[in-house]
Design a protein around this motif. Sequence first.
Motif, short mmCIF file in Angstrom:
data_model
loop_
_atom_site.label_atom_id
_atom_site.label_comp_id
_atom_site.label_asym_id
_atom_site.label_seq_id
_atom_site.Cartn_x
_atom_site.Cartn_y
_atom_site.Cartn_z
N SER A 126 2.37 -3.65 -2.57
CA SER A 126 1.49 -4.19 -1.41
C SER A 126 0.12 -3.55 -1.76
O SER A 126 -0.26 -2.56 -1.10
CB SER A 126 1.67 -3.64 0.13
OG SER A 126 3.06 -4.15 0.36
N GLU A 171 0.12 -7.90 -7.04
CA GLU A 171 0.84 -7.02 -7.68
C GLU A 171 1.19 -7.16 -9.04
O GLU A 171 1.19 -6.19 -9.85
CB GLU A 171 2.36 -7.05 -6.84
CG GLU A 171 2.33 -6.43 -5.52
CD GLU A 171 3.64 -6.41 -4.79
OE1 GLU A 171 4.69 -7.14 -5.30
OE2 GLU A 171 3.94 -5.96 -3.83
N THR A 215 -1.29 2.11 -1.16
CA THR A 215 -0.52 1.62 -2.20
C THR A 215 0.70 2.57 -2.61
O THR A 215 0.53 3.95 -2.57
CB THR A 215 -1.02 1.44 -3.58
OG1 THR A 215 -2.48 0.77 -3.28
CG2 THR A 215 -0.49 0.74 -4.59
N ARG A 263 11.96 -2.58 -1.28
CA ARG A 263 11.97 -3.30 -0.18
C ARG A 263 13.24 -3.52 0.72
O ARG A 263 13.36 -3.44 1.89
CB ARG A 263 11.18 -4.72 -0.18
CG ARG A 263 9.44 -4.42 -0.65
CD ARG A 263 9.00 -5.70 -0.75
NE ARG A 263 7.47 -5.48 -0.57
CZ ARG A 263 6.85 -5.95 -1.86
NH1 ARG A 263 7.40 -6.13 -2.78
NH2 ARG A 263 5.50 -5.39 -1.79
N ALA A 276 -0.24 -11.89 -2.29
CA ALA A 276 0.18 -10.53 -2.57
C ALA A 276 1.08 -10.32 -3.92
O ALA A 276 0.68 -9.27 -4.52
CB ALA A 276 1.23 -10.02 -1.34
N GLN A 277 1.71 -11.30 -4.11
CA GLN A 277 2.57 -11.14 -5.55
C GLN A 277 1.80 -11.35 -6.61
O GLN A 277 2.01 -10.47 -7.53
CB GLN A 277 3.60 -12.32 -5.49
CG GLN A 277 5.03 -11.92 -4.29
CD GLN A 277 4.60 -12.66 -3.04
OE1 GLN A 277 3.46 -12.78 -2.82
NE2 GLN A 277 5.61 -12.35 -2.25
N GLU A 329 -2.99 -3.01 -1.08
CA GLU A 329 -4.05 -3.32 -0.53
C GLU A 329 -5.43 -3.14 -0.91
O GLU A 329 -6.42 -3.75 -0.70
CB GLU A 329 -3.99 -2.83 0.96
CG GLU A 329 -2.67 -3.35 1.73
CD GLU A 329 -2.47 -2.48 3.20
OE1 GLU A 329 -3.49 -2.05 3.48
OE2 GLU A 329 -1.32 -2.38 3.27
N ARG A 343 10.57 -3.18 -7.30
CA ARG A 343 9.85 -3.28 -6.14
C ARG A 343 10.86 -4.13 -4.97
O ARG A 343 10.90 -3.84 -3.73
CB ARG A 343 8.84 -4.34 -6.43
CG ARG A 343 7.21 -3.50 -6.80
CD ARG A 343 6.23 -4.38 -7.12
NE ARG A 343 6.41 -5.15 -8.19
CZ ARG A 343 5.80 -5.52 -9.04
NH1 ARG A 343 4.38 -5.02 -9.30
NH2 ARG A 343 5.84 -6.52 -10.06
N TRP A 387 11.52 -10.71 4.72
CA TRP A 387 10.82 -10.68 3.59
C TRP A 387 11.41 -11.34 2.45
O TRP A 387 10.89 -12.50 1.96
CB TRP A 387 10.06 -9.48 3.20
CG TRP A 387 9.38 -9.62 1.81
CD1 TRP A 387 8.28 -10.16 1.75
CD2 TRP A 387 10.00 -9.19 0.62
NE1 TRP A 387 8.05 -10.11 0.20
CE2 TRP A 387 9.11 -9.48 -0.45
CE3 TRP A 387 11.25 -8.62 0.32
CZ2 TRP A 387 9.34 -9.17 -1.63
CZ3 TRP A 387 11.64 -8.37 -0.90
CH2 TRP A 387 10.65 -8.67 -2.16
N ARG A 432 -0.10 -8.45 7.00
CA ARG A 432 0.25 -7.10 6.48
C ARG A 432 0.38 -7.01 4.86
O ARG A 432 -0.11 -5.93 4.40
CB ARG A 432 1.49 -6.88 7.04
CG ARG A 432 1.47 -6.32 8.64
CD ARG A 432 2.84 -5.79 9.00
NE ARG A 432 3.93 -6.58 8.83
CZ ARG A 432 4.23 -7.68 9.86
NH1 ARG A 432 3.87 -7.84 10.81
NH2 ARG A 432 5.54 -8.21 9.30
N GLN A 433 0.87 -7.95 4.21
CA GLN A 433 1.08 -7.71 2.96
C GLN A 433 -0.23 -7.43 2.12
O GLN A 433 -0.22 -7.06 1.01
CB GLN A 433 1.83 -8.81 2.30
CG GLN A 433 3.39 -8.87 2.61
CD GLN A 433 4.21 -10.15 2.06
OE1 GLN A 433 3.49 -11.25 2.09
NE2 GLN A 433 5.23 -9.81 1.34
N VAL A 434 -1.16 -8.28 2.42
CA VAL A 434 -2.50 -8.45 1.98
C VAL A 434 -3.73 -7.72 2.43
O VAL A 434 -4.89 -7.80 1.91
CB VAL A 434 -2.93 -9.76 1.78
CG1 VAL A 434 -2.06 -10.76 0.98
CG2 VAL A 434 -3.54 -10.50 3.21
#
Length: 613
Positions: free
Chosen positions: A303, A184, A269, A482, A180-181, A305, A478, A490, A334-336
Amino acid sequence: MNPERIFEEFPAPSYRGTQEQALRDIRDAFEAGNDVVLVRAPTGSGKSLLARAVAGCARKIDDADPSDATGAYYTTPQVSQLDDVAADDLLSDLNVIRGKSNYSCILPDERNTPVNQAPCVRERGYDCSVKHRCPYFSDRAIASNRDIAAMTLAYFMQTAGSEVFRTRDVVVIDEAHGLAQWAEMYATIQLGPRTVPFWDDLRVPEIDSLDRAVRYAENLAQICGRRKDDLLAQDSLSLSEVRERDRLQELIGELDWFVSDYRDPESPTTWLVDQSEPSSARVESRADGDEPAGGPLTIKPMSPEKYLKHTVWDRGNKFALLSATILNKDAFCRQVGLNPENVALVDVEHTFPVENRPLYDVTQGKMTYEHRSETTPKIARTIVRLMQHHPDEKGLVHAHSYDIQERLADMLSDFGVGDRVRTHDRDGRDAALDAWKASDDPDVFLSVKMEEALDLKGDLCRWQVLCKAPFLNTGDSRVAHRLEEGQWAWYYRTALRTIIQGCGRVVRAPDDYGATYLADSSLLDLFERARTDMPDWFEEQVDRLSEPDLPEFQPQAALADSDGAGGGNTTSKTSENGTSTADERSRNRSRSRRSGRSSSGSSPLADVWDTDG
């Protein structure tokens, strides 16, 4: 995919540790109907061999209809991991392809020219007489036609939609915990003097909303398109013009993606826009009546997706994601952009004895910014005592940032132990690391962002220090966004993941051993806050945490003399001529260990990780 083949596709002549059971569990997970299987495999469990076995289960061309996807992709975010794969004889059928800039042109007058700047990309209609032998196109053709193509995650994402690298039956992603990171980071758009070739010619407004950012992106994409068309109309381009054309093409794609994603009502997004202050020259050049001048922009997805769907999930039928640190299955999914109900998790047991990978408490206080000036000198003194304790063994210090690295290096030099200390800068990371690894000297390497993809087996390193809890930079919008939403779990989980990765650098096999020393008291607090996300095998390490018996601070004893002075836990080895190897090393220490620092060429992780604070 035929999971039943997983054992015959395993490339090693025998199993070690729990590999056979891991293969059985992975097979069962795919046979149960899961399209995605997460494989949580600790350091040293042979993830690359497991990955090869999974990739080998992909549908073969002989068993497929013309419309069926066949073959497999192997991909990893880490260049060093791909290098290891390319050098492993057991993985020789993973056909590696890299970006054009990694290959040199073979034309007689262009042998020092990377392929992405060769005549075939500089001259319109150029007909290369040796294209069939070009190393890049040769590797690309081989990788695209063989059963398993191996590449970095960056190249894999860039080739989404390619006619050459189409959808395959199986995709294996190694070191997948940061997917995910990385997504991003790859989807982040930087607009400034270093990324927009004609930045000084632009009139950049103040961006006070996402809607305005979208309008500006549309306008900039049109300007880039016109400039690119002008370049394409030329018969021949200079090297600088080639770089400008390629950058314009990238920029157009980035801007178009941002605009279309933002305007897609179905996209999950969230976009953030940061704007820096304009340069004084830009402010002064603004004419009376002009709107206020704006500075460089960073457009960031959270995120992403939709981006992952296009670049990853649409590229295969079945997926295996491997990592030691996918700490929370549901949160990762969920993140990906995956549904946890359709994803299986396979846990591979750790086979390294816990007593071979001890954690030691040498905490000296907090290393937060407000406490750093007070705590850093105490950590520097502790490092000297550790050098005394390990007089004949290499050590690694995870400094976390270049600021901390420089402070420690200066203090250690002032203490008189600088001849046993090495550093690196942003541009010379790999060269400095390789030189330290190749040396027989028991030097201490002050590193920045080397917690992952670093194999220090055996005597390459026997001890390491974690100087700072690796929390993400709260100055990143970011991260701040969050945390404003209460995503503290997280935040702590991300730091814990980096720590676990770091702890695995110095113990690489069941008979290997290495100590990890914790210098920042915030690490202990983090362990308590993130305990529920710890793998059992790491929790066992934490539960055995103890304080070591270190010698008193005597810097001269840290310089590995002939009798191992300083109360170290190792003895000096003797060379063939009867002299101590430590003596020989001491006589050879006249050269400087310090390398210069450069402000250019930042790490590819610099946009995500705080490497300056």
